[in-house]
Design an enzyme around this catalytic site. Structure first.
Site, mmCIF file in Angstrom:
data_model
loop_
_atom_site.group_PDB
_atom_site.id
_atom_site.type_symbol
_atom_site.label_atom_id
_atom_site.label_comp_id
_atom_site.label_asym_id
_atom_site.label_seq_id
_atom_site.Cartn_x
_atom_site.Cartn_y
_atom_site.Cartn_z
ATOM 1 C CG HIS A 82 65.715 -7.399 49.466
ATOM 2 N ND1 HIS A 82 67.154 -7.935 49.765
ATOM 3 C CD2 HIS A 82 65.962 -6.312 48.622
ATOM 4 C CE1 HIS A 82 68.039 -7.492 48.574
ATOM 5 N NE2 HIS A 82 67.235 -6.645 47.898
ATOM 6 C CG ASP A 161 70.834 -10.618 41.303
ATOM 7 O OD1 ASP A 161 70.565 -9.677 40.448
ATOM 8 O OD2 ASP A 161 71.380 -10.124 42.450
ATOM 9 N NE ARG A 168 70.125 -4.169 37.454
ATOM 10 C CZ ARG A 168 69.553 -4.261 38.487
ATOM 11 N NH1 ARG A 168 69.792 -5.250 38.981
ATOM 12 N NH2 ARG A 168 68.505 -3.386 38.796
ATOM 13 C CB SER A 183 68.063 -7.801 40.938
ATOM 14 O OG SER A 183 68.987 -7.700 41.845
ATOM 15 C CE LYS A 187 69.584 -9.886 45.456
ATOM 16 N NZ LYS A 187 70.081 -8.706 44.629
HETATM 17 N N1 URA Z 1 68.354 -4.460 45.420
HETATM 18 C C1 URA Z 1 68.747 -5.559 44.640
HETATM 19 O O1 URA Z 1 69.029 -6.717 45.413
HETATM 20 N N2 URA Z 1 68.836 -5.460 43.329
HETATM 21 C C2 URA Z 1 68.443 -4.254 42.544
HETATM 22 O O2 URA Z 1 68.446 -4.414 41.449
HETATM 23 C C3 URA Z 1 67.920 -3.333 43.433
HETATM 24 C C4 URA Z 1 68.251 -3.203 44.746
#
Ligand code: URA
Length: 434
Positions: A82, A161, A168, A183, A187
């Site tokens: 990620h 989220d 956001r 966030s 996930k």
């Molecule tokens: N990537 C994400 O999944 N969430 C964020 O808040 C910023 C980058």
């Protein structure tokens, strides 16, 4: 409890209890708390921050807001990656087929663009026919058959989220360490992988501007992941200038394919290979990260990763002929060449401004409802450290709309700083947080 009280408490910089956080997050997710109150709350969080205990609670509440994926139907040790978000960051499109071709099952859920940064799902949707939303059973089947599938975050994974992320994006509340941590980790913890390699960006085009903040973010995410039983590692990488030369969905797909063909820009190739190498190691297919990196290089050189990309695209309904024929990918018809107005060296190329300019072309969303123009974006010609002569093309901007093109060109022109100093490009990989 009521929302105004919680907002006012955070505005005053006070610590919130898990119950108060739950009240806000669950209330917003179930539509009891409206956008305007959640926006005010998120802004208060951005301005006053959350401490570690609040961040852990925020993550847990969002993770538990939906299903926890059970990937046990997929054989092998599933490793995810990620990125905290960047400009021109198409690494998922490259490292996923690399790692899959080395035997690491990739069962990945990715996101859409956020703020000035791009998102993997928007990029994949630039491939004609590619489906990012498929049945769960097909997702498992594809990973078991081809070793790879990448889909959009389903509505069932961390739905809180999903809703908060979209809000956001359009309320200037993205760049907060706790909100980013919760966030990403909500996930990731809900999406079932055994291990996660994080690419934590720092610099002008990252949510974390300083390396110090990026390290804090990485350490917190690694800690939260480990506490949940995941293998975790984070690389701190540069995002002062865009990665590679392509910014914008279809342009980035082309560049990813070029990298898989061994003819892509050096920086994006290096970072993709390194991240893939760490994934291969974490997936138990190499004895060390160095051995994993060597395997990743070999997968590129042998063409195995490119073949895997084709299987991946075709498996999800995408037209795999794009690999040999880029004209099958969308490309917006109106172009503008931004030219240097003096000679010298590119001393700076601000990734955030390029990300914003790319968004203005139609490659990103200005509001939650906007539809992406997949063929729009920016193709850089010059990057930091390059010599330029007056009149040289610095970048080419693509859009379907003349006004958007003009606005994007204005912003892009401010991204470049041409001076007389000969500078080196920023160091790409800063450190590894084990
Ligand atoms: N990537 C994400 O999944 N969430 C964020 O808040 C910023 C980058």
């Amino acid at each position: 409890m009521n929302a105004v009280e919680v907002i006012v408490k955070k505005k005053a910089g006070k610590k919130l209890s898990e119950e108060e956080l739950k009240y806000m997050i669950e209330g917003f997710t179930s539509e009891g708390i409206p956008d305007y109150q959640m926006s005010a709350f998120l802004m208060a969080v951005c301005l006053k921050g959350l401490d570690e205990e609040e961040t852990v609670a925020f993550t847990r509440i969002m993770k538990n807001s939906g299903d926890i994926a059970d990937l046990s139907a997929i054989k092998g040790r599933k490793i995810d990656k990620h990125s905290t978000g960047g400009v021109g960051d198409k690494t998922t499109l490259i490292l996923s087929p690399i790692a899959a071709s080395c035997g690491v099952p990739i069962a990945k859920m990715s996101g859409r663009g956020l703020g000035f940064t791009g998102g993997t799902i928007d990029k994949l949707e630039a491939i004609p026919g590619f489906r990012t939303s498929i049945e769960e059973a097909d997702f498992y089947r594809l990973v078991n058959e081809n070793g790879i599938s990448v889909i959009g975050q389903t509505a069932h994974i961390a739905p809180a989220d999903k809703k908060i992320y979209a809000l956001r994006d359009v309320t200037g509340t993205v760049d907060n360490l706790s909100l980013i941590t919760s966030s990403i980790m909500s996930k990731k913890l809900a999406s079932g992988a055994d291990g996660i390699v994080l690419d934590v960006k720092c610099g002008k085009g990252a949510f974390m501007k300083s390396e110090e903040d990026a390290v804090r973010l990485a350490e917190l995410m690694v800690k939260i992941g480990r506490a949940d039983g995941k293998a975790m590692k984070a690389l701190i990488t540069d995002m002062n200038q865009p990665l590679g030369l392509a910014v914008g969905n279809s342009l980035e797909v082309r560049e990813a394919i070029d990298v898989l063909k061994g003819r892509g820009p050096e920086d994006i190739t290096e970072i993709s290979v390194k991240l893939a190498g760490h994934m291969i190691h974490m997936g138990g297919k190499a004895e060390s990260a160095d051995e994993g990196i060597a395997m990743a290089e070999e997968a590129l050189n042998s063409g195995a990763a490119l073949e895997k990309f084709k299987e991946f695209a075709a498996g999800q309904g995408g037209d795999d002929r794009i690999v040999d024929d880029f004209s099958l990918l969308p490309l917006s018809g109106k172009t503008y060449e931004l030219k240097a107005d003096s000679s010298g060296f590119v001393e700076d190329l601000d990734a955030m401004m390029i990300g914003e300019a790319s968004g203005l072309t139609g490659a990103g969303r200005q509001t939650k409802e906007d539809v992406i123009d997949h063929g729009a974006g920016i193709l850089l010609v010059k990057k930091i450290g390059d010599r330029v002569e007056k009149g040289d093309v610095l970048c080419t901007i693509y859009s379907s709309d003349e006004d958007k093109l003009e606005r994007a060109a204005t912003v892009a022109s401010h991204a470049y700083l041409i001076g007389s100093r000969e500078v080196s490009p920023p160091e790409l990989i800063r450190s590894v947080i084990e």
